[in-house]
Design a protein around this motif. Structure first.
Motif, PDB file in Angstrom:
ATOM      1  N   GLY A 147       0.576  -1.185   0.221  1.00 55.31           N
ATOM      2  CA  GLY A 147      -0.189   0.281   0.064  1.00 55.31           C
ATOM      3  C   GLY A 147       0.586   1.374   0.074  1.00 55.31           C
ATOM      4  N   TYR A 148       2.103   1.422   1.126  1.00 57.60           N
ATOM      5  CA  TYR A 148       2.962   2.172   0.556  1.00 57.60           C
ATOM      6  C   TYR A 148       3.468   2.892  -0.579  1.00 57.60           C
ATOM      7  CZ  TYR A 148       6.982   5.248   1.902  1.00 57.60           C
ATOM      8  OH  TYR A 148       7.402   6.656   2.268  1.00 57.60           O
TER       9      TYR A 148
ATOM     10  N   PHE B 282      -3.746   2.496  -4.178  1.00 58.42           N
ATOM     11  CA  PHE B 282      -4.773   0.724  -4.578  1.00 58.42           C
ATOM     12  C   PHE B 282      -5.113   1.362  -3.001  1.00 58.42           C
ATOM     13  CE2 PHE B 282      -3.039  -2.193  -6.964  1.00 58.42           C
ATOM     14  CZ  PHE B 282      -2.316  -1.730  -8.085  1.00 58.42           C
ATOM     15  N   VAL B 283      -6.404   0.453  -2.330  1.00 58.73           N
ATOM     16  CA  VAL B 283      -7.274   0.231  -1.550  1.00 58.73           C
ATOM     17  C   VAL B 283      -6.874  -0.341  -0.798  1.00 58.73           C
ATOM     18  CG1 VAL B 283      -9.168   2.312  -2.171  1.00 58.73           C
ATOM     19  CG2 VAL B 283      -9.258  -0.666  -2.332  1.00 58.73           C
TER      20      VAL B 283
ATOM     21  N   ILE C 126       0.564   5.735   8.189  1.00 57.32           N
ATOM     22  CA  ILE C 126       0.831   7.127   6.951  1.00 57.32           C
ATOM     23  C   ILE C 126      -0.387   6.340   6.558  1.00 57.32           C
ATOM     24  CG2 ILE C 126       1.731   6.725   4.960  1.00 57.32           C
ATOM     25  CD1 ILE C 126       4.380   6.963   6.779  1.00 57.32           C
ATOM     26  N   LEU C 127      -1.178   5.216   5.708  1.00 57.59           N
ATOM     27  CA  LEU C 127      -2.164   4.900   5.071  1.00 57.59           C
ATOM     28  C   LEU C 127      -3.377   4.998   5.529  1.00 57.59           C
ATOM     29  CD1 LEU C 127       0.397   2.783   3.922  1.00 57.59           C
ATOM     30  CD2 LEU C 127      -1.297   1.756   3.737  1.00 57.59           C
ATOM     31  N   ASP C 128      -3.709   5.343   7.124  1.00 60.23           N
ATOM     32  CA  ASP C 128      -4.530   5.282   7.157  1.00 60.23           C
ATOM     33  C   ASP C 128      -4.987   6.489   7.221  1.00 60.23           C
ATOM     34  OD1 ASP C 128      -7.299   4.583   8.083  1.00 60.23           O
ATOM     35  OD2 ASP C 128      -6.149   4.819  10.347  1.00 60.23           O
ATOM     36  N   ASP C 129      -3.827   7.819   7.422  1.00 58.92           N
ATOM     37  CA  ASP C 129      -4.157   9.389   7.402  1.00 58.92           C
ATOM     38  C   ASP C 129      -4.478   9.888   5.328  1.00 58.92           C
ATOM     39  OD1 ASP C 129      -3.666   9.729   9.095  1.00 58.92           O
ATOM     40  OD2 ASP C 129      -1.851  10.081   9.457  1.00 58.92           O
ATOM     41  N   ARG C 130      -3.546   8.581   4.910  1.00 58.83           N
ATOM     42  CA  ARG C 130      -3.948   8.930   2.736  1.00 58.83           C
ATOM     43  C   ARG C 130      -5.439   8.608   2.744  1.00 58.83           C
ATOM     44  NH1 ARG C 130       0.585   5.374   0.209  1.00 58.83           N
ATOM     45  NH2 ARG C 130       2.285   7.011   0.228  1.00 58.83           N
ATOM     46  N   GLY C 131      -6.047   7.684   3.581  1.00 59.69           N
ATOM     47  CA  GLY C 131      -7.717   7.120   2.874  1.00 59.69           C
ATOM     48  C   GLY C 131      -7.472   6.052   2.172  1.00 59.69           C
TER      49      GLY C 131
END
Length: 305
Positions: A22-23, A28-29, A146-151
């Protein structure tokens, strides 16, 4: 109800492998109702090393910087590995040790090169600041944020996957690319294409016991096959014993997990199933896969997806 609009891609599973993917694929979700996988356990169930490679050190630095942790240092340290046979600990596996260990832990005589830390006596790895063994979990918790903050995160349970690209959770969404990091046994329960019956997905149980710091050693962890346990790990404040069958460790038990079906008996190294790419130890069904191998595979994905 199906969403007919095409989405770029999705990643199934939010453990270390899914978070690394994901990073590097921010479009991508990532689906996982309970991210971080085994890192949610109340203690570290054995060595979790951020093995030192050029690419993995750059990856850690990038994650820390993206989280605003510019001053956090990355240190190179060395883990010492021992091999105990009949009460004596050796720096290298004694004769026939690997075969006996394989029989104990996999129920077979033929071993794989990845067993026993690939027979190494010293392993260079990376730690963050002075976190020691907590560096691994800290890195992936930081990556999760980081991924959570990106949505990117969808904390939803996947109920079905169709080979044509539809992924079902609370609704059905179509994805042009799917990366699976889920355990193949779980994937087989929600996969609507050809079943995974042709693959040998045999697992053997593992038990983990967190005990108080009953002893000290010059080794960071030790493999064994004669005393009932298969590995013991020396952390800062406690020890962890691993075994195939339940045991009674010699020191008071703080936490334990028994009979977890997570020991791969025979590695397969699966690349794809249909058009779904496999990523991670239990998705590729390959005991060798560690975080650094996942990273290298994801970097190859970036050139070809």
């Amino acid at each position: 109800m199906k969403e007919n609009n095409m989405n770029k891609g999705c990643i199934l599973g939010g453990g270390p492998a899914g978070l690394i993917a994901g990073y590097y694929f921010p479009e991508f979700v990532v689906y996982d109702e309970n991210p971080l996988g085994q890192l949610n356990l109340p203690f570290i169930p054995g060595p979790r090393l951020l093995q030192k490679t050029k690419w993995f050190e750059k990856f850690i630095r990038s994650v820390l910087d993206d989280a605003g942790l510019y001053s956090y240092r990355i240190k190179t340290v060395v883990a010492s590995v021992g091999y105990e046979d009949s009460g004596t600990v050796y720096a290298n596996p004694p004769s026939e040790f690997k075969e006996k260990y394989t029989e104990l832990t996999r129920g077979k005589s033929k071993s794989e090169t990845s067993y026993l830390s690939e027979g190494k006596s010293k392993i260079q790895h990376l730690e963050i600041e002075d976190m020691g063994e907590d560096s691994y979990k800290f890195l992936f918790k930081t990556l999760l944020k980081i991924l959570d903050d990106r949505g990117q995160l969808r904390r939803e349970k996947i109920t079905c996957i169709e080979p044509n690209g539809y992924v079902y959770s609370d609704t059905a969404r179509f994805y042009s690319t799917i990366i699976n990091t889920l355990n193949l046994k779980l994937l087989s329960k929600i996969w609507e294409g050809d079943h995974l019956d042709n693959y040998d997905l045999t697992t053997l149980p593992k038990c983990f016991y967190q005990t108080n710091k009953g002893e000290y050693s010059k080794y960071d962890y030790i493999y064994g096959h004669t005393e009932g346990w298969s590995r013991k790990t020396y952390f800062s404040d406690y020890m962890v014993y691993e075994s195939v069958d339940p045991i009674n460790p010699p020191y008071p038990v703080i936490n334990k997990f028994e009979g977890l079906p997570i020991q791969i008996q025979n590695s397969l190294d699966i690349d794809k199933i249909g058009n779904v790419r496999m990523l991670g130890r239990f998705a590729q069904w390959n005991h060798k896969i560690k975080a650094n191998e996942v990273l290298e595979r994801v970097l190859r994905f970036t050139k070809g997806l």
